[in-house]
Motif scaffolding. Structure first.
Motif, PDB file in Angstrom:
ATOM      1  N   ILE A 169       0.826  -1.207   0.000  1.00 12.71           N
ATOM      2  CA  ILE A 169       0.000   0.000   0.000  1.00 12.71           C
ATOM      3  C   ILE A 169       0.860   1.257   0.000  1.00 12.71           C
ATOM      4  CG2 ILE A 169      -1.609   1.353   1.410  1.00 12.71           C
ATOM      5  CD1 ILE A 169      -2.900  -1.288   2.251  1.00 12.71           C
ATOM      6  N   PHE A 170       1.939   1.261   0.789  1.00 12.76           N
ATOM      7  CA  PHE A 170       2.775   2.452   0.931  1.00 12.76           C
ATOM      8  C   PHE A 170       4.025   2.411   0.045  1.00 12.76           C
ATOM      9  CE2 PHE A 170       0.382   2.377   4.922  1.00 12.76           C
ATOM     10  CZ  PHE A 170      -0.079   3.684   4.961  1.00 12.76           C
ATOM     11  N   ASP A 171       4.058   1.495  -0.907  1.00 12.66           N
ATOM     12  CA  ASP A 171       5.173   1.467  -1.846  1.00 12.66           C
ATOM     13  C   ASP A 171       5.191   2.771  -2.656  1.00 12.66           C
ATOM     14  OD1 ASP A 171       6.116   0.678  -4.859  1.00 12.66           O
ATOM     15  OD2 ASP A 171       7.233  -0.440  -3.338  1.00 12.66           O
ATOM     16  N   PRO A 172       6.339   3.452  -2.763  1.00 12.12           N
ATOM     17  CA  PRO A 172       6.361   4.767  -3.423  1.00 12.12           C
ATOM     18  C   PRO A 172       6.113   4.717  -4.923  1.00 12.12           C
ATOM     19  CG  PRO A 172       8.583   4.063  -2.847  1.00 12.12           C
ATOM     20  CD  PRO A 172       7.659   3.084  -2.227  1.00 12.12           C
ATOM     21  N   VAL A 173       6.334   3.556  -5.556  1.00 10.81           N
ATOM     22  CA  VAL A 173       6.184   3.462  -7.007  1.00 10.81           C
ATOM     23  C   VAL A 173       4.834   2.875  -7.399  1.00 10.81           C
ATOM     24  CG1 VAL A 173       7.158   2.493  -9.123  1.00 10.81           C
ATOM     25  CG2 VAL A 173       8.676   3.245  -7.269  1.00 10.81           C
ATOM     26  N   ASN A 174       4.515   1.714  -6.838  1.00 13.54           N
ATOM     27  CA  ASN A 174       3.297   1.008  -7.244  1.00 13.54           C
ATOM     28  C   ASN A 174       2.219   0.986  -6.163  1.00 13.54           C
ATOM     29  OD1 ASN A 174       4.526   0.165  -9.752  1.00 13.54           O
ATOM     30  ND2 ASN A 174       5.684  -1.337  -8.555  1.00 13.54           N
ATOM     31  N   GLY A 175       2.459   1.668  -5.053  1.00 15.83           N
ATOM     32  CA  GLY A 175       1.533   1.594  -3.930  1.00 15.83           C
ATOM     33  C   GLY A 175       0.244   2.357  -4.155  1.00 15.83           C
ATOM     34  N   ILE A 176      -0.803   1.905  -3.465  1.00 17.53           N
ATOM     35  CA  ILE A 176      -2.120   2.532  -3.580  1.00 17.53           C
ATOM     36  C   ILE A 176      -2.113   3.928  -2.973  1.00 17.53           C
ATOM     37  CG2 ILE A 176      -4.548   2.299  -2.915  1.00 17.53           C
ATOM     38  CD1 ILE A 176      -4.099  -0.721  -2.834  1.00 17.53           C
ATOM     39  N   PHE A 177      -1.404   4.108  -1.872  1.00 15.74           N
ATOM     40  CA  PHE A 177      -1.409   5.396  -1.180  1.00 15.74           C
ATOM     41  C   PHE A 177      -0.887   6.511  -2.085  1.00 15.74           C
ATOM     42  CE2 PHE A 177       0.554   8.627   1.517  1.00 15.74           C
ATOM     43  CZ  PHE A 177      -0.470   8.909   2.410  1.00 15.74           C
ATOM     44  N   LYS A 221      -3.688  10.994  -8.366  1.00 14.01           N
ATOM     45  CA  LYS A 221      -5.080  11.371  -8.597  1.00 14.01           C
ATOM     46  C   LYS A 221      -5.464  12.678  -7.893  1.00 14.01           C
ATOM     47  CE  LYS A 221      -6.907   6.774  -9.577  1.00 14.01           C
ATOM     48  NZ  LYS A 221      -5.613   6.129  -9.789  1.00 14.01           N
ATOM     49  N   LEU A 222      -5.102  12.834  -6.622  1.00 17.09           N
ATOM     50  CA  LEU A 222      -5.500  14.023  -5.872  1.00 17.09           C
ATOM     51  C   LEU A 222      -4.463  15.136  -5.922  1.00 17.09           C
ATOM     52  CD1 LEU A 222      -7.076  12.346  -2.697  1.00 17.09           C
ATOM     53  CD2 LEU A 222      -8.227  13.131  -4.789  1.00 17.09           C
ATOM     54  N   GLY A 223      -3.214  14.804  -6.198  1.00 16.11           N
ATOM     55  CA  GLY A 223      -2.169  15.800  -6.301  1.00 16.11           C
ATOM     56  C   GLY A 223      -1.824  16.489  -4.989  1.00 16.11           C
ATOM     57  N   LEU A 224      -2.009  15.803  -3.882  1.00 19.31           N
ATOM     58  CA  LEU A 224      -1.704  16.406  -2.581  1.00 19.31           C
ATOM     59  C   LEU A 224      -0.210  16.454  -2.308  1.00 19.31           C
ATOM     60  CD1 LEU A 224      -4.526  14.834  -0.362  1.00 19.31           C
ATOM     61  CD2 LEU A 224      -4.487  17.065  -1.479  1.00 19.31           C
ATOM     62  N   PHE A 225       0.567  15.591  -2.957  1.00 24.61           N
ATOM     63  CA  PHE A 225       2.016  15.575  -2.788  1.00 24.61           C
ATOM     64  C   PHE A 225       2.683  15.950  -4.099  1.00 24.61           C
ATOM     65  CE2 PHE A 225       0.648  12.084   0.199  1.00 24.61           C
ATOM     66  CZ  PHE A 225       0.727  12.870   1.350  1.00 24.61           C
ATOM     67  N   ALA A 226       3.732  16.759  -4.012  1.00 29.19           N
ATOM     68  CA  ALA A 226       4.424  17.203  -5.223  1.00 29.19           C
ATOM     69  C   ALA A 226       5.212  16.071  -5.873  1.00 29.19           C
ATOM     70  CB  ALA A 226       5.351  18.370  -4.890  1.00 29.19           C
ATOM     71  N   GLU A 227       5.705  15.148  -5.090  1.00 34.56           N
ATOM     72  CA  GLU A 227       6.473  14.029  -5.618  1.00 34.56           C
ATOM     73  C   GLU A 227       6.241  12.797  -4.759  1.00 34.56           C
ATOM     74  OE1 GLU A 227      10.607  15.197  -3.266  1.00 34.56           O
ATOM     75  OE2 GLU A 227      10.539  15.244  -5.452  1.00 34.56           O
ATOM     76  N   ARG A 228       6.583  11.664  -5.316  1.00 30.66           N
ATOM     77  CA  ARG A 228       6.435  10.408  -4.580  1.00 30.66           C
ATOM     78  C   ARG A 228       7.542  10.271  -3.542  1.00 30.66           C
ATOM     79  NH1 ARG A 228       3.251   6.382  -7.128  1.00 30.66           N
ATOM     80  NH2 ARG A 228       2.335   7.116  -9.091  1.00 30.66           N
ATOM     81  N   ASN A 284       8.745   7.604   0.084  1.00 27.84           N
ATOM     82  CA  ASN A 284       8.531   6.348   0.798  1.00 27.84           C
ATOM     83  C   ASN A 284       8.229   6.638   2.265  1.00 27.84           C
ATOM     84  OD1 ASN A 284       8.433   3.740   1.705  1.00 27.84           O
ATOM     85  ND2 ASN A 284      10.483   3.171   1.019  1.00 27.84           N
ATOM     86  N   LEU A 285       6.970   6.490   2.643  1.00 29.82           N
ATOM     87  CA  LEU A 285       6.585   6.748   4.025  1.00 29.82           C
ATOM     88  C   LEU A 285       7.249   5.769   4.987  1.00 29.82           C
ATOM     89  CD1 LEU A 285       2.764   7.525   3.708  1.00 29.82           C
ATOM     90  CD2 LEU A 285       4.530   9.085   4.506  1.00 29.82           C
ATOM     91  N   ILE A 286       7.333   4.503   4.593  1.00 30.53           N
ATOM     92  CA  ILE A 286       7.925   3.494   5.461  1.00 30.53           C
ATOM     93  C   ILE A 286       9.440   3.620   5.490  1.00 30.53           C
ATOM     94  CG2 ILE A 286       8.190   0.999   5.818  1.00 30.53           C
ATOM     95  CD1 ILE A 286       5.467   0.596   4.656  1.00 30.53           C
ATOM     96  N   GLY A 287      10.038   4.130   4.419  1.00 27.96           N
ATOM     97  CA  GLY A 287      11.482   4.221   4.350  1.00 27.96           C
ATOM     98  C   GLY A 287      12.065   5.431   5.047  1.00 27.96           C
TER      99      GLY A 287
END
Length: 309
Positions: free
Chosen positions: A148-156, A163-170, A172-175
C-alpha cells in the motif's frame, strides 16, 4: 401422686476427639495430591520463565564471548547503555509508539464497540469482519501494508499523488525514519483494536438497559448517558485493557520489525544490539533488564493510581 420423673438417657460419648486426627490425616493426603498435580506446571514455569529471567540478569554483568569464558564487567554494560544516544532515541520512539498506539486502539475500540452494540441489519456479519485484522497472520498483513505504501506502485501514492495531487512528488513513508513511526502506529492500531473492541462490547452488553431508560425519563442526552452510565460501567475494563496494551506495545517486536527497519523501539534496538553486527549479548541482556525495570515501575504506579488495587 405424681410419677417419678424419668431421667433422659445419656448421649453416647462424643467422637470429636477422633475427628481432628482423621481430618488432619485426610488434609495432609489431599495436600500431597494437590502438590503432585501442581508440580509439573510449577516446574515448567520455573524452567521456561524464571530461569531465563535470572540468567539474563546474571548475563547483564558480563561481557559475553562466543568463544571463551565470559568476563565480569560489573555495571559497565549499564553505564554504556544509559549514556548511549541510540538508547535514548529508542526510549523516545518507544514512548511515542506506546502512547499513541495504546490511545488509538482504546478510542477506536470503544467507538466501534458502542456502534456494534446498536441493533442494525447484518450486525453479526459486521462484528465478525471487524475481527479479521486481529486474527490475520502478521506476515501477510505486513506485506499488504508495505505494498500500500510502496512509493512506485503503492495505492497510497497513486491516490494522494497521482489522482488528488496532494504531494508534489512520490516518497517512501515506510522508508523515512520521520514518517515510518507513524505508519507503524497506524498499523498497530488497525491490527490490535479488535481485541479492545471485543472486550468493551462484552461489558456493554452486560449493562442494564433500565439505567438508560431511567436517564431518558430524566431528560439526559446521549453525552450525559455516556458520562453517567456507560463510562463508569466500562471504566475497569478500559483501565485493564490500557494496562495490557501498554505491556504488549512496550514489548512489541514482530509487527514493527517486519513492517519497517527505520523504527528502532526498545525491543527492536535490543534485538539489533544482541544478535546483529558484533552480537553483544551482554548489552542485549542489559537492555532487557532495563526494559523490565521500566515496565515494572509503570505497572506498579498504574495499578495503584488508576486501578486502585
Amino acid at each position: 401422686m405424681r410419677a417419678p420423673k424419668q431421667e433422659k438417657p445419656s448421649a453416647p460419648p462424643s467422637l470429636s476427639i477422633f475427628t481432628p486426627t482423621v481430618m488432619s490425616g485426610r488434609a495432609v493426603h489431599e495436600q500431597r495430591i494437590g502438590w503432585a498435580l501442581v508440580f509439573p506446571s510449577v516446574f515448567i514455569i520455573l524452567a521456561l520463565i524464571l530461569y531465563p529471567v535470572l540468567y539474563n540478569i546474571y548475563l547483564s554483568f558480563f561481557a559475553f564471548k562466543l568463544a571463551g569464558d565470559n568476563v565480569f564487567v560489573g555495571l559497565r554494560n549499564y553505564v554504556q547503555i544509559l549514556t548511549d544516544s541510540e538508547f535514548l532515541l529508542a526510549v523516545r520512539e518507544t514512548l511515542v509508539y506506546v502512547v499513541f498506539s495504546t490511545l488509538g486502539t482504546t478510542l477506536l475500540g470503544l467507538g466501534t464497540a458502542m456502534v456494534m452494540n446498536k441493533k442494525f441489519p447484518l450486525r453479526g456479519l459486521v462484528r465478525s469482519l471487524i475481527l479479521l485484522p486481529y486474527v490475520a497472520p502478521v506476515i501477510s498483513v505486513v506485506f499488504a501494508w508495505q505494498f500500500i505504501f510502496d512509493p512506485v506502485n503503492g495505492i497510497f501514492m497513486d491516490v494522494f499523488h497521482t489522482k488528488l495531487g496532494l504531494f508534489a512528488e512520490r516518497f517512501n513513508l515506510i522508508g523515512s525514519p520521520s514518517t515510518a513511526i507513524w505508519v507503524a502506529i497506524l498499523f498497530g492500531i488497525w491490527k490490535n483494536f479488535p481485541f479492545t473492541y471485543l472486550m468493551i462490547l462484552s461489558r456493554l452488553q452486560a449493562i442494564d438497559e433500565t439505567l438508560y431508560e431511567a436517564a431518558e425519563v430524566d431528560g439526559a442526552n446521549g453525552w450525559q448517558k455516556f458520562k453517567a452510565i456507560t463510562l463508569p460501567e466500562v471504566y475497569f475494563v478500559i483501565s485493564a485493557l490500557i494496562l495490557l496494551r501498554v505491556i504488549w506495545n512496550f514489548n512489541k517486536f514482530e509487527e514493527v520489525y517486519l513492517l519497517t527497519s527505520n523504527v528502532k523501539v526498545l525491543s527492536v534496538y535490543t534485538y539489533l544490539k544482541a544478535f546483529t553486527g558484533t552480537m553483544d549479548l551482554g548489552q542485549g541482556a542489559t537492555l532487557a533488564v532495563l526494559q523490565f525495570i521500566i515496565l515494572i515501575g509503570f505497572i506498579l504506579v498504574y495499578v495503584k493510581k488508576v486501578l486502585k488495587w
